[in-house]
Motif scaffolding. Structure first.
Motif, PDB file in Angstrom:
ATOM      1  N   ALA A  24       0.819  -1.214   0.000  1.00 30.36           N
ATOM      2  CA  ALA A  24       0.000   0.000   0.000  1.00 30.36           C
ATOM      3  C   ALA A  24       0.854   1.265   0.000  1.00 30.36           C
ATOM      4  N   ARG A  25       2.118   1.123   0.363  1.00 31.67           N
ATOM      5  CA  ARG A  25       3.002   2.287   0.439  1.00 31.67           C
ATOM      6  C   ARG A  25       4.063   2.229  -0.661  1.00 31.67           C
ATOM      7  N   PRO A  26       3.976   3.088  -1.649  1.00 34.96           N
ATOM      8  CA  PRO A  26       4.946   3.055  -2.750  1.00 34.96           C
ATOM      9  C   PRO A  26       6.363   3.427  -2.334  1.00 34.96           C
ATOM     10  N   ASP A  27       6.507   4.087  -1.180  1.00 36.71           N
ATOM     11  CA  ASP A  27       7.849   4.478  -0.718  1.00 36.71           C
ATOM     12  C   ASP A  27       8.517   3.390   0.110  1.00 36.71           C
ATOM     13  N   TRP A  28       7.878   2.216   0.202  1.00 38.21           N
ATOM     14  CA  TRP A  28       8.460   1.079   0.903  1.00 38.21           C
ATOM     15  C   TRP A  28       8.799  -0.013  -0.104  1.00 38.21           C
ATOM     16  N   GLU A  29      10.034  -0.448  -0.070  1.00 37.68           N
ATOM     17  CA  GLU A  29      10.501  -1.507  -0.987  1.00 37.68           C
ATOM     18  C   GLU A  29      10.816  -2.776  -0.189  1.00 37.68           C
ATOM     19  N   ILE A  30      10.187  -3.885  -0.566  1.00 34.92           N
ATOM     20  CA  ILE A  30      10.552  -5.176   0.023  1.00 34.92           C
ATOM     21  C   ILE A  30      11.814  -5.632  -0.697  1.00 34.92           C
ATOM     22  N   CYS A  31      12.950  -5.451  -0.042  1.00 37.41           N
ATOM     23  CA  CYS A  31      14.229  -5.694  -0.712  1.00 37.41           C
ATOM     24  C   CYS A  31      14.656  -7.157  -0.653  1.00 37.41           C
ATOM     25  N   GLY A  32      14.020  -7.963   0.216  1.00 38.46           N
ATOM     26  CA  GLY A  32      14.406  -9.365   0.309  1.00 38.46           C
ATOM     27  C   GLY A  32      13.548 -10.129   1.290  1.00 38.46           C
ATOM     28  N   GLU A  33      13.752 -11.450   1.310  1.00 31.80           N
ATOM     29  CA  GLU A  33      13.021 -12.324   2.215  1.00 31.80           C
ATOM     30  C   GLU A  33      13.972 -13.355   2.808  1.00 31.80           C
ATOM     31  N   ALA A  34      13.606 -13.868   3.973  1.00 27.68           N
ATOM     32  CA  ALA A  34      14.387 -14.919   4.624  1.00 27.68           C
ATOM     33  C   ALA A  34      13.418 -15.892   5.278  1.00 27.68           C
ATOM     34  N   SER A  35      13.794 -17.171   5.307  1.00 25.06           N
ATOM     35  CA  SER A  35      12.899 -18.196   5.850  1.00 25.06           C
ATOM     36  C   SER A  35      13.394 -18.784   7.163  1.00 25.06           C
ATOM     37  N   ASN A  36      14.556 -18.310   7.645  1.00 25.74           N
ATOM     38  CA  ASN A  36      15.046 -18.751   8.953  1.00 25.74           C
ATOM     39  C   ASN A  36      15.970 -17.673   9.521  1.00 25.74           C
ATOM     40  N   GLY A  37      16.347 -17.842  10.789  1.00 22.13           N
ATOM     41  CA  GLY A  37      17.130 -16.819  11.458  1.00 22.13           C
ATOM     42  C   GLY A  37      18.496 -16.566  10.848  1.00 22.13           C
ATOM     43  N   ARG A  38      19.196 -17.639  10.497  1.00 23.67           N
ATOM     44  CA  ARG A  38      20.528 -17.480   9.899  1.00 23.67           C
ATOM     45  C   ARG A  38      20.444 -16.730   8.568  1.00 23.67           C
ATOM     46  N   GLU A  39      19.447 -17.098   7.784  1.00 21.90           N
ATOM     47  CA  GLU A  39      19.261 -16.433   6.491  1.00 21.90           C
ATOM     48  C   GLU A  39      18.903 -14.965   6.693  1.00 21.90           C
ATOM     49  N   ALA A  40      18.121 -14.674   7.731  1.00 25.81           N
ATOM     50  CA  ALA A  40      17.755 -13.283   8.020  1.00 25.81           C
ATOM     51  C   ALA A  40      18.997 -12.450   8.310  1.00 25.81           C
ATOM     52  N   ILE A  41      19.917 -13.013   9.096  1.00 28.18           N
ATOM     53  CA  ILE A  41      21.159 -12.297   9.411  1.00 28.18           C
ATOM     54  C   ILE A  41      21.972 -12.061   8.139  1.00 28.18           C
ATOM     55  N   ASP A  42      22.136 -13.110   7.336  1.00 28.30           N
ATOM     56  CA  ASP A  42      22.938 -12.997   6.115  1.00 28.30           C
ATOM     57  C   ASP A  42      22.337 -11.988   5.143  1.00 28.30           C
ATOM     58  N   GLU A  43      21.012 -12.050   4.978  1.00 33.51           N
ATOM     59  CA  GLU A  43      20.343 -11.133   4.043  1.00 33.51           C
ATOM     60  C   GLU A  43      20.379  -9.704   4.562  1.00 33.51           C
ATOM     61  N   ALA A  44      20.261  -9.525   5.864  1.00 32.96           N
ATOM     62  CA  ALA A  44      20.332  -8.180   6.431  1.00 32.96           C
ATOM     63  C   ALA A  44      21.716  -7.565   6.188  1.00 32.96           C
ATOM     64  N   LYS A  45      22.757  -8.361   6.379  1.00 36.63           N
ATOM     65  CA  LYS A  45      24.115  -7.866   6.142  1.00 36.63           C
ATOM     66  C   LYS A  45      24.343  -7.559   4.662  1.00 36.63           C
ATOM     67  N   ARG A  46      23.745  -8.358   3.806  1.00 33.37           N
ATOM     68  CA  ARG A  46      23.934  -8.163   2.357  1.00 33.37           C
ATOM     69  C   ARG A  46      23.122  -6.991   1.829  1.00 33.37           C
TER      70      ARG A  46
END
Length: 214
Positions: A24-46
């Motif tokens: 609903a908000r055009p100024d928000w970009e979903i830049c990525g997704e993660a399916s577990n905690g380790r992946e969330a950390i890696d994707e956040a750093k990347r």
């Protein structure tokens, strides 16, 4: 200004639902997704998102552990917890880990947009039922003695910490060095006899420095 958001949940259907709400908000970009905690950390750093929307119960490493890593390594990134749990202990553990927002999954349709807006402005946001947990904890806690009068700088540091600011952000806001900001933080924690940020948050609610939620 475009804000980047990372979604971390082990259920694809939940991530799709979050995308649909946030679209609903055009100024928000979903830049990525993660399916577990380790992946969330890696994707956040990347990806270096402005905000991570994090589920607690994920395989490998849960949302609490992932939040600790992300806040430690990426102090400019906020974490919004999306959860089915209403445990007081979990709420305070996550606050202590650095999360500054909570939305119950059952309330996501109603509260997610407002919570996302708040965290992107570096403000605390607690879903209605979560704010009740915080208030109950406050009411059941014997107030701490102030342990001495805070200096102006210590009071300013307290207010900024309660808003979820990092030591570096406090230094920038007060136009002082990081080392000086660390000294103010250490002194006020000692004066008020706080052991961790969770205790500081309780004090800030009690003193009206921050509101517990809507």
């Amino acid at each position: 200004m475009q804000h980047r958001i990372l979604l971390a949940d082990d259920h694809e259907i939940v991530r799709k639902g979050l995308r649909a709400i946030l679209a609903a908000r055009p100024d928000w970009e979903i830049c990525g997704e993660a399916s577990n905690g380790r992946e969330a950390i890696d994707e956040a750093k990347r990806l270096l998102p402005d905000l991570v929307i994090m589920d607690i119960g994920m395989p490998g490493l849960n949302g609490l552990g992932a939040t600790r890593h992300i806040i430690r390594d990426l102090p400019g990134t906020e974490v919004l917890i999306l959860t089915m749990h209403q445990s007081e202990q979990i709420v305070w553990e996550l606050l202590d880990a650095g999360a500054r927002g909570f939305v119950l999954k059952s309330d996501a349709g109603r509260d997610l947009i407002a919570a996302t807006e708040a965290l992107l402005e570096h403000k605390l946001s607690l879903s209605g039922k979560i704010s009740e947990i915080v208030l109950r904890a406050y009411l059941s806690t014997t107030p701490k003695p102030d342990g001495g009068t805070l200096s102006v700088r210590e009071q300013e540091t307290l207010e900024l910490l309660a808003e979820g600011k990092s030591t570096k952000e406090i230094a920038e806001a007060l136009h002082i060095s990081v080392k000086t900001a660390e000294t103010h933080r250490s002194r006020l924690m000692k004066k008020l006899k706080f052991r961790n940020i969770a205790e500081l948050m309780r004090y800030a609610v009690r003193k009206g420095i921050i509101a517990p939620g809507p």
